[in-house]
Design a protein around this motif. Structure first.
Motif, PDB file in Angstrom:
ATOM      1  N   PHE A 113      74.770  -5.989  38.886  1.00  0.00           N
ATOM      2  CA  PHE A 113      73.951  -4.844  39.282  1.00  0.00           C
ATOM      3  C   PHE A 113      74.042  -4.600  40.791  1.00  0.00           C
ATOM      4  O   PHE A 113      74.009  -3.456  41.248  1.00  0.00           O
ATOM      5  N   ALA A 114      74.191  -5.670  41.560  1.00  0.00           N
ATOM      6  CA  ALA A 114      74.225  -5.551  43.020  1.00  0.00           C
ATOM      7  C   ALA A 114      75.467  -4.824  43.519  1.00  0.00           C
ATOM      8  O   ALA A 114      75.430  -4.181  44.570  1.00  0.00           O
ATOM      9  N   VAL A 115      76.563  -4.920  42.774  1.00  0.00           N
ATOM     10  CA  VAL A 115      77.822  -4.325  43.248  1.00  0.00           C
ATOM     11  C   VAL A 115      78.184  -3.034  42.517  1.00  0.00           C
ATOM     12  O   VAL A 115      79.181  -2.402  42.848  1.00  0.00           O
ATOM     13  N   HIS A 116      77.370  -2.636  41.537  1.00  0.00           N
ATOM     14  CA  HIS A 116      77.722  -1.425  40.787  1.00  0.00           C
ATOM     15  C   HIS A 116      77.501  -0.184  41.652  1.00  0.00           C
ATOM     16  O   HIS A 116      76.702  -0.187  42.587  1.00  0.00           O
ATOM     17  N   GLN A 117      78.221   0.855  41.334  1.00  0.00           N
ATOM     18  CA  GLN A 117      78.059   2.129  42.023  1.00  0.00           C
ATOM     19  C   GLN A 117      77.010   2.961  41.289  1.00  0.00           C
ATOM     20  O   GLN A 117      77.174   3.259  40.104  1.00  0.00           O
ATOM     21  N   PRO A 118      75.905   3.320  41.966  1.00  0.00           N
ATOM     22  CA  PRO A 118      74.848   4.096  41.304  1.00  0.00           C
ATOM     23  C   PRO A 118      75.401   5.370  40.668  1.00  0.00           C
ATOM     24  O   PRO A 118      76.172   6.099  41.284  1.00  0.00           O
ATOM     25  N   GLU A 119      75.001   5.601  39.422  1.00  0.00           N
ATOM     26  CA  GLU A 119      75.484   6.780  38.705  1.00  0.00           C
ATOM     27  C   GLU A 119      74.601   7.998  38.961  1.00  0.00           C
ATOM     28  O   GLU A 119      75.058   9.132  38.857  1.00  0.00           O
ATOM     29  N   LEU A 120      73.325   7.756  39.283  1.00  0.00           N
ATOM     30  CA  LEU A 120      72.379   8.847  39.491  1.00  0.00           C
ATOM     31  C   LEU A 120      71.568   8.589  40.754  1.00  0.00           C
ATOM     32  O   LEU A 120      71.384   7.446  41.170  1.00  0.00           O
ATOM     33  N   ASP A 121      71.068   9.654  41.366  1.00  0.00           N
ATOM     34  CA  ASP A 121      70.273   9.531  42.580  1.00  0.00           C
ATOM     35  C   ASP A 121      68.783   9.450  42.251  1.00  0.00           C
ATOM     36  O   ASP A 121      68.348   9.776  41.146  1.00  0.00           O
ATOM     37  N   GLY A 122      68.001   9.047  43.244  1.00  0.00           N
ATOM     38  CA  GLY A 122      66.552   9.066  43.120  1.00  0.00           C
ATOM     39  C   GLY A 122      65.998   7.924  42.289  1.00  0.00           C
ATOM     40  O   GLY A 122      66.727   7.076  41.770  1.00  0.00           O
TER      41      GLY A 122
END
Length: 218
Positions: free
Chosen positions: A80-89
């Motif tokens: 989870f720490a290295v994943h690229q966020p898929e959505l903002d906010g």
């Protein structure tokens, strides 16, 4: 011909490697047979140990399963720490959290009962170890929240405790049956389809977003 028990580990490195092999054997058995059917003797056999040697590392089945849960938890945080966020906010963070949390069926299953049902049965030493491990995980996750939302560490830890409490409860009520869901009545299938982990978690976590806004205003 049965598995020959390995000799007793002497060095610290050898002991850590032995402990890791025990956790791996337990992980395999939990996925194959489930918690109710898993025994210490079966773990010892798969790990190639005498049952007495296994108890030198883990004094009970509960402490062993909690250790597996902790290892899966740490690995989940790493991903989870290295994943690229898929959505903002905040809503996007909730959905990312839920999707990654539910990636591993065994982790999700253990999250539903590990701490609530197993931890109270631990001896003092194992209980302290379990709580210290969880404290470190909360701190790591809080660090991710600090980076994402620019709030104080103490506030971030409170937010993470809220997330983990909701995740544990959601895991309990969205647990999958061991039989084929096709055999269920249509109304039950429809209900369980709506009550998937991500949907329930995001809806339950929504009020925490209000708290986050208040924290950022302070």
């Amino acid at each position: 011909m049965g598995v020959q028990p390995m000799q007793r580990a002497r060095s610290r490195k050898a002991k850590l490697e032995r402990e890791d092999s025990i956790l791996t054997a337990t992980d395999v058995l939990l996925r194959q047979t489930g918690y109710d059917s898993m025994t210490m003797q079966a773990v010892a056999t798969v790990a190639g140990l005498a049952k007495g040697t296994l108890y030198l590392y883990f004094t009970s089945r509960e402490s062993l399963v909690l250790a597996v849960h902790g290892r899966l938890f740490d690995r989940w945080i790493d991903r989870f720490a290295v994943h690229q966020p898929e959505l903002d906010g905040f809503n996007g963070f909730c959905r990312d959290f839920a999707r990654h949390y539910a990636d591993d069926p065994l982790f999700l299953q253990l999250a539903g009962f590990a701490n609530a049902l197993l931890e109270p049965q631990l001896d003092r030493e194992a209980y302290i170890k379990s709580k210290r491990g969880m404290a470190l995980r909360v701190k790591r996750l809080a660090g991710l929240v600090c980076q994402r939302f620019f709030i104080a560490p103490t506030a971030a830890q409170k937010l993470i405790w809220g997330f983990l409490t909701i995740a544990g409860g959601t895991a309990q009520i969205t647990v999958r049956p061991s039989f084929d869901k096709v055999d269920l009545p249509s109304d039950v299938i429809a209900f369980t389809g709506l009550a998937n982990f991500e949907t329930v978690f995001v809806n339950a976590a929504a009020p925490l977003g209000v708290n986050l806004k208040l924290l950022k205003l302070r």
